[in-house]
Design a protein around this motif. Structure first.
Motif, PDB file in Angstrom:
ATOM      1  N   LEU A  97     111.704  72.825 -29.816  1.00 61.65           N
ATOM      2  CA  LEU A  97     111.098  72.075 -28.720  1.00 61.65           C
ATOM      3  C   LEU A  97     109.775  72.701 -28.316  1.00 61.65           C
ATOM      4  CD1 LEU A  97     114.256  71.598 -26.512  1.00 61.65           C
ATOM      5  CD2 LEU A  97     113.227  69.940 -28.052  1.00 61.65           C
ATOM      6  N   ARG A  98     108.780  71.851 -28.098  1.00 61.10           N
ATOM      7  CA  ARG A  98     107.477  72.346 -27.663  1.00 61.10           C
ATOM      8  C   ARG A  98     107.243  71.906 -26.219  1.00 61.10           C
ATOM      9  NH1 ARG A  98     101.563  70.578 -29.496  1.00 61.10           N
ATOM     10  NH2 ARG A  98     102.465  68.643 -28.807  1.00 61.10           N
ATOM     11  N   PRO A  99     107.018  72.864 -25.306  1.00 61.24           N
ATOM     12  CA  PRO A  99     106.765  72.489 -23.913  1.00 61.24           C
ATOM     13  C   PRO A  99     105.406  71.823 -23.756  1.00 61.24           C
ATOM     14  CG  PRO A  99     106.581  74.869 -24.180  1.00 61.24           C
ATOM     15  CD  PRO A  99     107.020  74.310 -25.501  1.00 61.24           C
ATOM     16  N   LEU A 100     105.403  70.658 -23.094  1.00 58.88           N
ATOM     17  CA  LEU A 100     104.168  69.928 -22.836  1.00 58.88           C
ATOM     18  C   LEU A 100     103.703  70.132 -21.400  1.00 58.88           C
ATOM     19  CD1 LEU A 100     105.027  66.567 -24.616  1.00 58.88           C
ATOM     20  CD2 LEU A 100     103.697  68.490 -25.517  1.00 58.88           C
ATOM     21  N   THR A 101     104.631  70.063 -20.462  1.00 57.51           N
ATOM     22  CA  THR A 101     104.329  70.266 -19.047  1.00 57.51           C
ATOM     23  C   THR A 101     105.499  70.993 -18.394  1.00 57.51           C
ATOM     24  OG1 THR A 101     105.354  68.215 -18.278  1.00 57.51           O
ATOM     25  CG2 THR A 101     103.020  68.097 -18.911  1.00 57.51           C
ATOM     26  N   ALA A 102     105.218  71.667 -17.306  1.00 58.00           N
ATOM     27  CA  ALA A 102     106.263  72.275 -16.475  1.00 58.00           C
ATOM     28  C   ALA A 102     105.700  72.383 -15.073  1.00 58.00           C
ATOM     29  CB  ALA A 102     106.651  73.646 -17.002  1.00 58.00           C
ATOM     30  N   GLN A 103     106.517  72.002 -14.098  1.00 56.01           N
ATOM     31  CA  GLN A 103     106.062  72.103 -12.720  1.00 56.01           C
ATOM     32  C   GLN A 103     107.236  72.234 -11.760  1.00 56.01           C
ATOM     33  OE1 GLN A 103     103.656  68.721 -11.749  1.00 56.01           O
ATOM     34  NE2 GLN A 103     105.104  67.284 -12.575  1.00 56.01           N
ATOM     35  N   VAL A 104     106.942  72.807 -10.615  1.00 54.45           N
ATOM     36  CA  VAL A 104     107.914  72.958  -9.543  1.00 54.45           C
ATOM     37  C   VAL A 104     107.635  71.866  -8.520  1.00 54.45           C
ATOM     38  CG1 VAL A 104     108.720  74.483  -7.700  1.00 54.45           C
ATOM     39  CG2 VAL A 104     108.022  75.447  -9.901  1.00 54.45           C
ATOM     40  N   PHE A 105     108.700  71.231  -8.058  1.00 52.68           N
ATOM     41  CA  PHE A 105     108.571  70.183  -7.057  1.00 52.68           C
ATOM     42  C   PHE A 105     109.073  70.677  -5.710  1.00 52.68           C
ATOM     43  CE2 PHE A 105     108.536  67.691 -10.922  1.00 52.68           C
ATOM     44  CZ  PHE A 105     107.566  66.743 -10.638  1.00 52.68           C
ATOM     45  N   THR A 106     108.488  70.160  -4.664  1.00 52.38           N
ATOM     46  CA  THR A 106     109.007  70.455  -3.334  1.00 52.38           C
ATOM     47  C   THR A 106     110.244  69.599  -3.103  1.00 52.38           C
ATOM     48  OG1 THR A 106     107.555  68.825  -2.335  1.00 52.38           O
ATOM     49  CG2 THR A 106     106.760  71.092  -2.403  1.00 52.38           C
ATOM     50  N   ALA A 107     111.140  70.095  -2.287  1.00 53.84           N
ATOM     51  CA  ALA A 107     112.389  69.384  -2.023  1.00 53.84           C
ATOM     52  C   ALA A 107     112.843  69.702  -0.606  1.00 53.84           C
ATOM     53  CB  ALA A 107     113.451  69.806  -3.024  1.00 53.84           C
ATOM     54  N   ASP A 108     113.838  68.988  -0.171  1.00 53.08           N
ATOM     55  CA  ASP A 108     114.432  69.243   1.133  1.00 53.08           C
ATOM     56  C   ASP A 108     115.031  70.650   1.124  1.00 53.08           C
ATOM     57  OD1 ASP A 108     115.914  69.362   3.451  1.00 53.08           O
ATOM     58  OD2 ASP A 108     117.059  67.542   3.069  1.00 53.08           O
ATOM     59  N   PRO A 109     114.566  71.565   1.986  1.00 51.99           N
ATOM     60  CA  PRO A 109     115.067  72.942   1.978  1.00 51.99           C
ATOM     61  C   PRO A 109     116.567  73.042   2.251  1.00 51.99           C
ATOM     62  CG  PRO A 109     113.263  72.690   3.560  1.00 51.99           C
ATOM     63  CD  PRO A 109     113.534  71.351   2.966  1.00 51.99           C
ATOM     64  N   GLU A 110     117.154  72.001   2.823  1.00 55.08           N
ATOM     65  CA  GLU A 110     118.589  72.039   3.069  1.00 55.08           C
ATOM     66  C   GLU A 110     119.393  71.674   1.818  1.00 55.08           C
ATOM     67  OE1 GLU A 110     119.783  69.996   6.587  1.00 55.08           O
ATOM     68  OE2 GLU A 110     118.126  70.812   7.749  1.00 55.08           O
ATOM     69  N   ALA A 111     118.734  71.118   0.804  1.00 57.33           N
ATOM     70  CA  ALA A 111     119.429  70.720  -0.423  1.00 57.33           C
ATOM     71  C   ALA A 111     119.801  71.937  -1.272  1.00 57.33           C
ATOM     72  CB  ALA A 111     118.571  69.756  -1.229  1.00 57.33           C
ATOM     73  N   SER A 112     118.938  72.934  -1.297  1.00 59.15           N
ATOM     74  CA  SER A 112     119.175  74.133  -2.101  1.00 59.15           C
ATOM     75  C   SER A 112     118.240  75.232  -1.629  1.00 59.15           C
ATOM     76  CB  SER A 112     118.910  73.829  -3.577  1.00 59.15           C
ATOM     77  OG  SER A 112     119.002  75.012  -4.360  1.00 59.15           O
ATOM     78  N   ASP A 113     118.555  76.473  -1.983  1.00 59.81           N
ATOM     79  CA  ASP A 113     117.640  77.563  -1.662  1.00 59.81           C
ATOM     80  C   ASP A 113     116.624  77.787  -2.783  1.00 59.81           C
ATOM     81  OD1 ASP A 113     119.539  78.521  -3.412  1.00 59.81           O
ATOM     82  OD2 ASP A 113     119.714  80.476  -2.455  1.00 59.81           O
ATOM     83  N   HIS A 114     116.683  76.959  -3.840  1.00 57.14           N
ATOM     84  CA  HIS A 114     115.719  76.987  -4.940  1.00 57.14           C
ATOM     85  C   HIS A 114     114.994  75.641  -4.991  1.00 57.14           C
ATOM     86  CE1 HIS A 114     117.477  80.519  -7.131  1.00 57.14           C
ATOM     87  NE2 HIS A 114     118.457  80.204  -6.297  1.00 57.14           N
ATOM     88  N   LEU A 115     113.792  75.642  -5.546  1.00 59.10           N
ATOM     89  CA  LEU A 115     113.055  74.399  -5.763  1.00 59.10           C
ATOM     90  C   LEU A 115     113.320  73.895  -7.177  1.00 59.10           C
ATOM     91  CD1 LEU A 115     109.644  75.310  -4.094  1.00 59.10           C
ATOM     92  CD2 LEU A 115     111.451  73.829  -3.185  1.00 59.10           C
ATOM     93  N   PRO A 116     113.283  72.570  -7.381  1.00 55.86           N
ATOM     94  CA  PRO A 116     113.535  72.029  -8.717  1.00 55.86           C
ATOM     95  C   PRO A 116     112.384  72.300  -9.676  1.00 55.86           C
ATOM     96  CG  PRO A 116     113.155  70.254  -7.129  1.00 55.86           C
ATOM     97  CD  PRO A 116     113.133  71.530  -6.368  1.00 55.86           C
ATOM     98  N   LEU A 117     112.748  72.601 -10.902  1.00 54.92           N
ATOM     99  CA  LEU A 117     111.799  72.871 -11.976  1.00 54.92           C
ATOM    100  C   LEU A 117     111.982  71.774 -13.015  1.00 54.92           C
ATOM    101  CD1 LEU A 117     109.827  74.803 -13.406  1.00 54.92           C
ATOM    102  CD2 LEU A 117     111.814  76.100 -14.169  1.00 54.92           C
ATOM    103  N   VAL A 118     110.883  71.113 -13.396  1.00 52.81           N
ATOM    104  CA  VAL A 118     110.942  69.984 -14.321  1.00 52.81           C
ATOM    105  C   VAL A 118     109.953  70.209 -15.458  1.00 52.81           C
ATOM    106  CG1 VAL A 118     110.617  67.492 -14.548  1.00 52.81           C
ATOM    107  CG2 VAL A 118     111.593  68.435 -12.452  1.00 52.81           C
ATOM    108  N   SER A 119     110.352  69.829 -16.666  1.00 53.82           N
ATOM    109  CA  SER A 119     109.482  70.010 -17.823  1.00 53.82           C
ATOM    110  C   SER A 119     109.592  68.813 -18.762  1.00 53.82           C
ATOM    111  CB  SER A 119     109.887  71.278 -18.577  1.00 53.82           C
ATOM    112  OG  SER A 119     109.075  71.460 -19.704  1.00 53.82           O
ATOM    113  N   ASP A 120     108.472  68.499 -19.415  1.00 54.98           N
ATOM    114  CA  ASP A 120     108.457  67.540 -20.520  1.00 54.98           C
ATOM    115  C   ASP A 120     108.403  68.366 -21.796  1.00 54.98           C
ATOM    116  OD1 ASP A 120     108.338  65.040 -19.101  1.00 54.98           O
ATOM    117  OD2 ASP A 120     106.264  65.548 -18.598  1.00 54.98           O
ATOM    118  N   LEU A 121     109.319  68.060 -22.716  1.00 60.88           N
ATOM    119  CA  LEU A 121     109.401  68.792 -23.977  1.00 60.88           C
ATOM    120  C   LEU A 121     109.227  67.829 -25.142  1.00 60.88           C
ATOM    121  CD1 LEU A 121     112.577  70.858 -23.079  1.00 60.88           C
ATOM    122  CD2 LEU A 121     110.217  71.665 -23.010  1.00 60.88           C
TER     123      LEU A 121
END
Length: 63
Positions: A31-55
């Motif tokens: 797999l070759r990574p094309l994009t990766a980014q962190v998204f903001t989210a509701d802080p009550e949903a998790s103590d981590h932010l979601p990480l999304v990538s296009d491969l």
């Protein structure tokens, strides 16, 4: 992967005041990574932010 495809600092922890990159995507060699980014989210949903990538998954043709 973040140096090749990431956008921004990549901080995922904590969700209220992101200051550390502790979440990772570890794609296989196929797999070759094309994009990766962190998204903001509701802080009550998790103590981590979601990480999304296009491969990119190469197509293998059978003969």
């Amino acid at each position: 992967m973040w140096p090749q495809a990431g956008t921004g600092d990549g901080f995922t922890y904590d969700s209220v005041n992101p200051h550390a990159r502790i979440d990772f995507l570890l794609p296989s060699r196929d797999l070759r990574p094309l994009t990766a980014q962190v998204f903001t989210a509701d802080p009550e949903a998790s103590d981590h932010l979601p990480l999304v990538s296009d491969l990119l998954l190469p197509v293998r043709h059978r003969r």
